[in-house]
Design an enzyme around this catalytic site. Structure first.
Site, mmCIF file in Angstrom:
data_model
loop_
_atom_site.group_PDB
_atom_site.id
_atom_site.type_symbol
_atom_site.label_atom_id
_atom_site.label_comp_id
_atom_site.label_asym_id
_atom_site.label_seq_id
_atom_site.Cartn_x
_atom_site.Cartn_y
_atom_site.Cartn_z
ATOM 1 N N HIS A 91 0.721 -1.191 -0.094
ATOM 2 C CA HIS A 91 0.063 0.062 -0.026
ATOM 3 C C HIS A 91 0.847 1.152 -0.130
ATOM 4 O O HIS A 91 0.625 2.172 -0.650
ATOM 5 C CB HIS A 91 -0.817 -0.034 1.026
ATOM 6 N N TYR A 101 -9.703 4.335 2.499
ATOM 7 C CA TYR A 101 -10.330 3.068 3.110
ATOM 8 C C TYR A 101 -11.882 3.220 3.536
ATOM 9 O O TYR A 101 -12.458 2.180 3.106
ATOM 10 C CB TYR A 101 -9.814 2.894 4.475
ATOM 11 N N GLU A 143 0.667 1.942 7.980
ATOM 12 C CA GLU A 143 1.243 2.740 6.924
ATOM 13 C C GLU A 143 1.550 4.253 7.235
ATOM 14 O O GLU A 143 2.806 4.587 6.628
ATOM 15 C CB GLU A 143 0.090 2.670 5.772
ATOM 16 N N GLY A 283 12.927 -14.872 -10.820
ATOM 17 C CA GLY A 283 12.839 -14.652 -9.401
ATOM 18 C C GLY A 283 14.325 -14.642 -8.635
ATOM 19 O O GLY A 283 14.581 -14.435 -7.561
ATOM 20 N N THR A 285 16.129 -11.990 -9.144
ATOM 21 C CA THR A 285 16.555 -10.585 -9.158
ATOM 22 C C THR A 285 16.765 -10.080 -7.743
ATOM 23 O O THR A 285 17.919 -9.482 -7.519
ATOM 24 C CB THR A 285 15.638 -9.607 -9.939
ATOM 25 N N PRO A 286 15.853 -10.470 -6.832
ATOM 26 C CA PRO A 286 16.142 -10.045 -5.393
ATOM 27 C C PRO A 286 17.236 -10.814 -4.739
ATOM 28 O O PRO A 286 17.896 -10.165 -3.780
ATOM 29 C CB PRO A 286 14.777 -10.117 -4.694
ATOM 30 N N PRO A 395 3.705 -12.368 -12.982
ATOM 31 C CA PRO A 395 4.261 -11.287 -13.925
ATOM 32 C C PRO A 395 3.626 -10.008 -13.685
ATOM 33 O O PRO A 395 2.361 -9.873 -13.624
ATOM 34 C CB PRO A 395 3.483 -11.954 -15.341
#
Length: 397
Positions: A91, A101, A143, A283, A285-286, A395
């Site tokens: 978020h 919200y 948040e 997958g 990449t991180p 994707p």
């Protein structure tokens, strides 16, 4: 963070628990109706939500699963804390604000009433309304803290910051890396390897923006951000509109807006215990970011890097893997190409993984891959669930 339903009456708790079977049966119909009605009334929210996920039905299904989990665990919301943290990071990356919200709550309850008919009693709707407000308040508070932390860190910001494409490099047949630098020339914040940034893209002749998360594929504390993007052209995603736009039309010097790094799939680069990184396809990449960040911080750290791809032509960042292998004796890559080798299975992992209680495991790739690896690690190799983190890549088209 403390999650509580103490404000709910026992009657409302029972109403919500009793609604779980109905949600299992009709939840997806409820959430599909919810999104349709909300977007009809508030089309501006299409600037936030993934359009493709709506068309494919993955967003309604994910929301249905969340609602069902909340109903089943209404007396033990603490069990949902990892999911709450993950969603809160998403978020913040998307720049969701508190004012949105009440809109979601209104149309969610309206969809419940419309879809359930007589089963949607006043008592049930009142119970879900109160439960939604409790959960919404939790998300808003979490948040707000994340927004503040993101802004207050050196080089940090809120919102979408203009960046320029500083480099573009074709890594394999279907993967290209993009390098971004802030247009204001200011500093970049550090990030935890494994985190992602969010790109805001406006396609030609499109009324609404598209937001996409992409894992950072380089170590932190550089003068740039780097992502490595797979071009999506599979039968399931034939148009791959965003990935193809990036590959074909985004060029060096172009501007694009990006929100600050976020995500909970991370590693502590300063820790000293061994790491096992298991990746498939894009997958990795991180995982490359984790390996580079950890080794730059601690060159003596033991890292086993297990990776599978279709073939060498589809193996992105292969050169970087080879550089790490040459530079660090304690970095051990294991590569399996599915066209020529067997898949990663229990027998193969047994040859890789030492019996070391301090090892930490990071899994990233398609959902089926991470689920299979987690099952082997836990059930066959007796790795504790607490030692395993996984990120299921879907994707971002």
């Amino acid at each position: 963070m403390f999650m509580t339903t103490a404000l709910l009456s026992s009657q409302h708790v029972e109403e919500i628990k009793a609604s779980a079977p109905v949600l299992a049966e009709k939840g997806e119909a409820i959430t599909t109706r919810f999104y349709n009605q909300m977007f009809e009334a508030h089309p501006e929210l299409l600037n936030v939500f993934n359009h493709r996920n709506q068309k494919q039905g993955t967003q309604p299904k994910a929301l249905m699963q969340t609602l069902y989990a909340a109903a089943v665990n209404i007396e033990n919301l603490e069990s949902l804390l990892p999911t709450v943290k993950k969603i809160a990071h998403k978020h913040v990356a998307l720049q969701v604000v508190p004012e949105q919200y009440p809109i979601v709550g209104h149309y969610l309850l309206k969809a419940m009433k419309d879809e359930l008919g007589e089963a949607a009693t006043d008592e049930l709707l009142e119970a879900w309304g109160e439960a939604y407000q409790i959960v919404a308040d939790i998300f808003i508070n979490v948040e707000q803290e994340l927004y503040q932390e993101t802004k207050d860190q050196p080089g940090g910001w809120n919102g979408f910051r203009p960046f320029a494409v500083d480099g573009k490099n074709k890594e394999s047949d279907d993967i290209t890396s993009f390098y971004f630098k802030p247009e204001d020339g200011g500093a970049l914040p550090t990030f935890s390897p494994g985190q992602y940034i969010t790109l805001r893209v406006l396609l030609p002749d499109d009324q609404y923006t598209h937001l996409r998360h992409y894992s950072l594929s380089d170590a932190p504390d550089k003068d740039h951000f780097r992502i490595s993007v797979k071009r999506e052209t599979s039968p399931k995603y034939p148009d791959g509109e965003i990935s193809n736009f990036l590959h074909d039309q985004l060029e060096v010097g172009d501007q694009i807006s990006i929100s600050a790094p976020a995500g909970v799939f991370t590693t502590d680069v300063d820790a000293g215990h061994p790491m096992v990184l298991l990746g498939a396809g894009i997958g990795q990449t991180p995982l490359i970011s984790m390996a580079k960040g950890a080794l730059e911080a601690n060159p003596e750290r033991d890292i086993d890097f297990v990776y599978t791809a279709k073939n060498e032509e589809n193996h992105a960042l292969l050169e970087e893997m080879n550089v790490l292998n040459e530079r660090y004796e304690n970095f051990r890559p294991y590569v399996r190409y599915t066209e020529t080798d067997a898949h990663i299975d229990k027998e193969f992992l047994q040859t890789v993984i030492d019996e070391n209680d301090t090892q930490e495991f990071f899994l990233c790739g398609p959902g089926s891959f991470t689920a299979d690896m987690k099952e082997i690690l836990e059930n066959d190799l007796y790795i504790s669930e607490e030692a395993i983190q996984r990120e299921m890549f879907k994707p971002f088209v």
